[in-house]
Design a protein around this motif. Sequence first.
Motif, PDB file in Angstrom:
ATOM      1  N   ARG A 183       0.812  -1.217   0.000  1.00 40.95           N
ATOM      2  CA  ARG A 183       0.000   0.000   0.000  1.00 40.95           C
ATOM      3  C   ARG A 183       0.847   1.269   0.000  1.00 40.95           C
ATOM      4  O   ARG A 183       0.476   2.262  -0.613  1.00 40.95           O
TER       5      ARG A 183
ATOM      6  N   ASP B 163      -1.738   8.174  -0.680  1.00 42.20           N
ATOM      7  CA  ASP B 163      -3.035   7.576  -0.326  1.00 42.20           C
ATOM      8  C   ASP B 163      -2.828   6.275   0.424  1.00 42.20           C
ATOM      9  O   ASP B 163      -3.508   5.994   1.404  1.00 42.20           O
ATOM     10  N   GLY B 164      -1.894   5.488  -0.038  1.00 49.60           N
ATOM     11  CA  GLY B 164      -1.589   4.220   0.619  1.00 49.60           C
ATOM     12  C   GLY B 164      -1.026   4.460   2.009  1.00 49.60           C
ATOM     13  O   GLY B 164      -1.340   3.734   2.950  1.00 49.60           O
TER      14      GLY B 164
ATOM     15  N   ASN C 225      -1.713   6.962   3.986  1.00 51.08           N
ATOM     16  CA  ASN C 225      -2.844   7.319   4.854  1.00 51.08           C
ATOM     17  C   ASN C 225      -3.653   6.082   5.229  1.00 51.08           C
ATOM     18  O   ASN C 225      -4.145   5.965   6.350  1.00 51.08           O
ATOM     19  N   GLU C 226      -3.794   5.162   4.284  1.00 49.19           N
ATOM     20  CA  GLU C 226      -4.518   3.914   4.537  1.00 49.19           C
ATOM     21  C   GLU C 226      -3.802   3.095   5.618  1.00 49.19           C
ATOM     22  O   GLU C 226      -4.431   2.546   6.514  1.00 49.19           O
TER      23      GLU C 226
ATOM     24  N   SER D 126      -5.129   2.172   9.361  1.00 48.44           N
ATOM     25  CA  SER D 126      -5.185   0.777   9.788  1.00 48.44           C
ATOM     26  C   SER D 126      -4.457   0.585  11.120  1.00 48.44           C
ATOM     27  O   SER D 126      -4.944  -0.114  12.012  1.00 48.44           O
TER      28      SER D 126
END
Length: 50
Positions: free
Chosen positions: A24, A35-36, A38-39, A43
Amino acid sequence: MLNHPKIDLSFLTDLKFENFIHTRMLDINGIVNPDGLNEVRASIDNRINC
């Protein structure tokens, strides 16, 4: 001084989670994907705060 509960961070060394982070956070060229990133942050936050 506040007494903070001990946070279990063992999931960070879990291979599936490590793989999730790598797939990610980095794009195909090994460049960080915002974006990854932030993902991944979301998580980790979810796992710590539950």
